[in-house]
Write an enzyme that holds these catalytic residues in place. Structure first.
Site, short mmCIF file in Angstrom:
data_model
loop_
_atom_site.label_atom_id
_atom_site.label_comp_id
_atom_site.label_asym_id
_atom_site.label_seq_id
_atom_site.Cartn_x
_atom_site.Cartn_y
_atom_site.Cartn_z
N ASN A 10 50.79 -49.38 -6.39
CA ASN A 10 49.77 -48.37 -6.15
C ASN A 10 49.50 -47.48 -7.42
O ASN A 10 50.39 -46.50 -7.74
CB ASN A 10 50.28 -47.33 -5.11
CG ASN A 10 49.42 -46.00 -4.82
OD1 ASN A 10 48.08 -46.10 -5.02
ND2 ASN A 10 50.16 -45.04 -4.08
N TRP A 11 48.35 -47.60 -8.05
CA TRP A 11 47.97 -47.03 -9.26
C TRP A 11 47.41 -45.59 -8.89
O TRP A 11 47.20 -44.73 -9.84
CB TRP A 11 46.65 -47.87 -9.66
CG TRP A 11 47.32 -48.98 -10.30
CD1 TRP A 11 48.49 -49.58 -10.38
CD2 TRP A 11 46.53 -50.27 -10.84
NE1 TRP A 11 48.54 -50.95 -10.91
CE2 TRP A 11 47.11 -51.46 -11.14
CE3 TRP A 11 45.01 -50.22 -11.13
CZ2 TRP A 11 46.52 -52.36 -11.78
CZ3 TRP A 11 44.48 -51.42 -11.76
CH2 TRP A 11 45.37 -52.67 -11.92
N LYS A 12 47.20 -45.31 -7.88
CA LYS A 12 46.82 -43.84 -7.51
C LYS A 12 45.56 -43.54 -8.36
O LYS A 12 44.67 -44.45 -8.60
CB LYS A 12 47.94 -42.80 -7.77
CG LYS A 12 49.07 -43.11 -7.11
CD LYS A 12 50.27 -42.33 -7.26
CE LYS A 12 51.45 -42.76 -6.51
NZ LYS A 12 52.42 -41.82 -6.34
N HIS A 93 49.07 -42.56 3.02
CA HIS A 93 49.89 -42.26 1.85
C HIS A 93 50.23 -40.73 2.05
O HIS A 93 49.36 -40.06 2.28
CB HIS A 93 49.15 -42.72 0.83
CG HIS A 93 50.32 -42.65 -0.49
ND1 HIS A 93 50.34 -41.47 -1.11
CD2 HIS A 93 50.97 -43.49 -1.01
CE1 HIS A 93 51.42 -41.69 -1.97
NE2 HIS A 93 51.74 -42.83 -2.07
N GLU A 95 50.44 -38.51 -0.29
CA GLU A 95 49.59 -37.65 -0.94
C GLU A 95 48.14 -37.58 -0.22
O GLU A 95 47.50 -36.34 -0.30
CB GLU A 95 49.05 -38.36 -2.26
CG GLU A 95 50.40 -38.20 -3.31
CD GLU A 95 50.57 -39.45 -4.43
OE1 GLU A 95 49.59 -40.28 -4.66
OE2 GLU A 95 51.80 -39.48 -4.81
N GLU A 165 58.20 -44.56 2.60
CA GLU A 165 58.14 -43.77 1.53
C GLU A 165 58.65 -42.27 1.72
O GLU A 165 57.57 -41.43 2.06
CB GLU A 165 56.75 -43.69 0.86
CG GLU A 165 56.13 -44.87 0.53
CD GLU A 165 55.26 -44.95 -0.54
OE1 GLU A 165 55.32 -45.43 -1.41
OE2 GLU A 165 54.21 -44.43 -0.19
N GLY A 171 57.25 -40.05 -6.96
CA GLY A 171 57.33 -39.75 -8.27
C GLY A 171 58.08 -38.65 -8.90
O GLY A 171 58.01 -37.92 -9.83
N SER A 208 59.86 -44.07 -6.08
CA SER A 208 60.69 -44.14 -7.42
C SER A 208 61.30 -45.67 -7.68
O SER A 208 62.54 -45.67 -8.19
CB SER A 208 61.73 -43.18 -7.87
OG SER A 208 61.11 -41.99 -7.95
N GLY A 229 54.53 -46.95 -7.40
CA GLY A 229 53.62 -45.90 -7.94
C GLY A 229 53.64 -46.16 -9.37
O GLY A 229 53.36 -47.12 -10.09
P1 PGA Z 1 56.35 -43.59 -7.13
O1 PGA Z 1 55.29 -43.67 -6.30
O2 PGA Z 1 56.79 -45.13 -7.49
O3 PGA Z 1 55.95 -43.21 -8.38
O4 PGA Z 1 57.49 -42.80 -6.78
C1 PGA Z 1 55.35 -44.22 -4.96
C2 PGA Z 1 53.88 -44.34 -4.09
O5 PGA Z 1 53.41 -43.09 -4.04
O6 PGA Z 1 53.55 -45.09 -3.48
#
Ligand code: PGA
Length: 251
Positions: A10-12, A93, A95, A165, A171, A208, A229
């Site tokens: 997931n590149w966000k 997600h 976020e 998640e 993150g 993470s 991510g």
């Molecule tokens: P992260 O993000 O690997 O940077 O913790 C995972 C995600 O939000 O899908």
């Protein structure tokens, strides 16, 4: 021996069109397609057209979508549009839920619309740190699953992938331990069996994930892949995670 893994990135809100193309080209050079291995990246909308179909062994997913087919919804992207540009779509997600106030009802509508337009959804669920500390992880995840899957016909269930998640692990550099993740994955598997008996649904772990912890996470019985991510933004790190899945597939 494992039969299949899904490794997703997931590149966000990162990467321009040029950077996205360069990444997908470079990543494809780093691994060979193998039975049971599926690799997907989720670039921002702006890079979908430039990356979709670029490399046969790398599928392309969208990070979000709206639940209406068309209409006066300035700034939104519909599943009808994504059908031409993406192989799957992330839904719910954390976020989206936290920053953009997506409710469980929104997630349910998005999931059903994605299925209607043949876009396999990757449904994200997970608890906050206070919820974990209060011992509410399992009820929270169960509630999110039940609400998201309300009204989904049994035959459609296997098109869905679930991503667990934990929000406190996203993150933060602080991943769930393999045992913590396995416990929740097992519970999700049981819950999905209650909702759709006999269905086989992949359950990814996210939060993470890095090359260093991916082998142990992927070794857990009920973990069928990872949603990465930060570490999916670098070709060497993401391909190291793919290599770990290949190791386990060939073990
Ligand atoms: P992260 O993000 O690997 O940077 O913790 C995972 C995600 O939000 O899908």
């Amino acid at each position: 021996m494992r039969k299949e893994y899904l490794i997703a990135g997931n590149w966000k809100m990162f990467k321009t069109i040029a950077e996205s193309r360069e990444f997908v080209r470079a990543l494809a050079k780093e691994f060979s397609a193998a039975p049971g291995l599926e690799v997907v990246v989720f670039p921002p909308y702006t890079s979908l057209a430039a990356t979709h179909g670029l490399e046969a062994k790398i599928k392309i997913g969208a990070q979000n979508m709206f639940f209406e087919e068309k209409g006066a919804f300035t700034g939104e992207i519909s599943p009808l549009m994504l059908q031409e540009l993406a192989d799957c779509v992330l839904v719910g997600h954390s976020e989206r839920r936290e920053i953009f106030a997506e409710s469980d009802e929104d997630v349910n509508k998005k999931l059903k619309t994605a299925l209607k337009f043949n876009l396999p959804p990757v449904l994200c669920v997970g608890e906050t740190l206070p919820e974990r500390e209060a011992g509410k992880t399992l009820p929270k995840v169960r509630q999110q699953l039940e609400m998201a899957l309300q009204g989904v016909a049994g035959a459609n269930m296997e098109k869905i992938t679930v991503a667990y998640e934990p929000i406190w692990a996203i993150g933060t550099g602080r991943n769930a331990t393999p045992a913590q993740a396995q416990e929740v994955h097992h519970f999700i598997g049981q819950t999905l069996q209650e909702i759709a008996p006999g269905s086989r649904i992949k359950i990814l772990y996210g939060g993470s994930v890095k090359p260093e912890n991916s082998l142990e996470l992927l070794s857990q019985e009920d973990i069928s892949g990872v949603l990465v991510g930060g570490a999916s933004l670098k070709v060497d790190q993401f391909s190291a995670i793919i290599q770990n899945a290949l190791k386990l597939l060939n073990a």
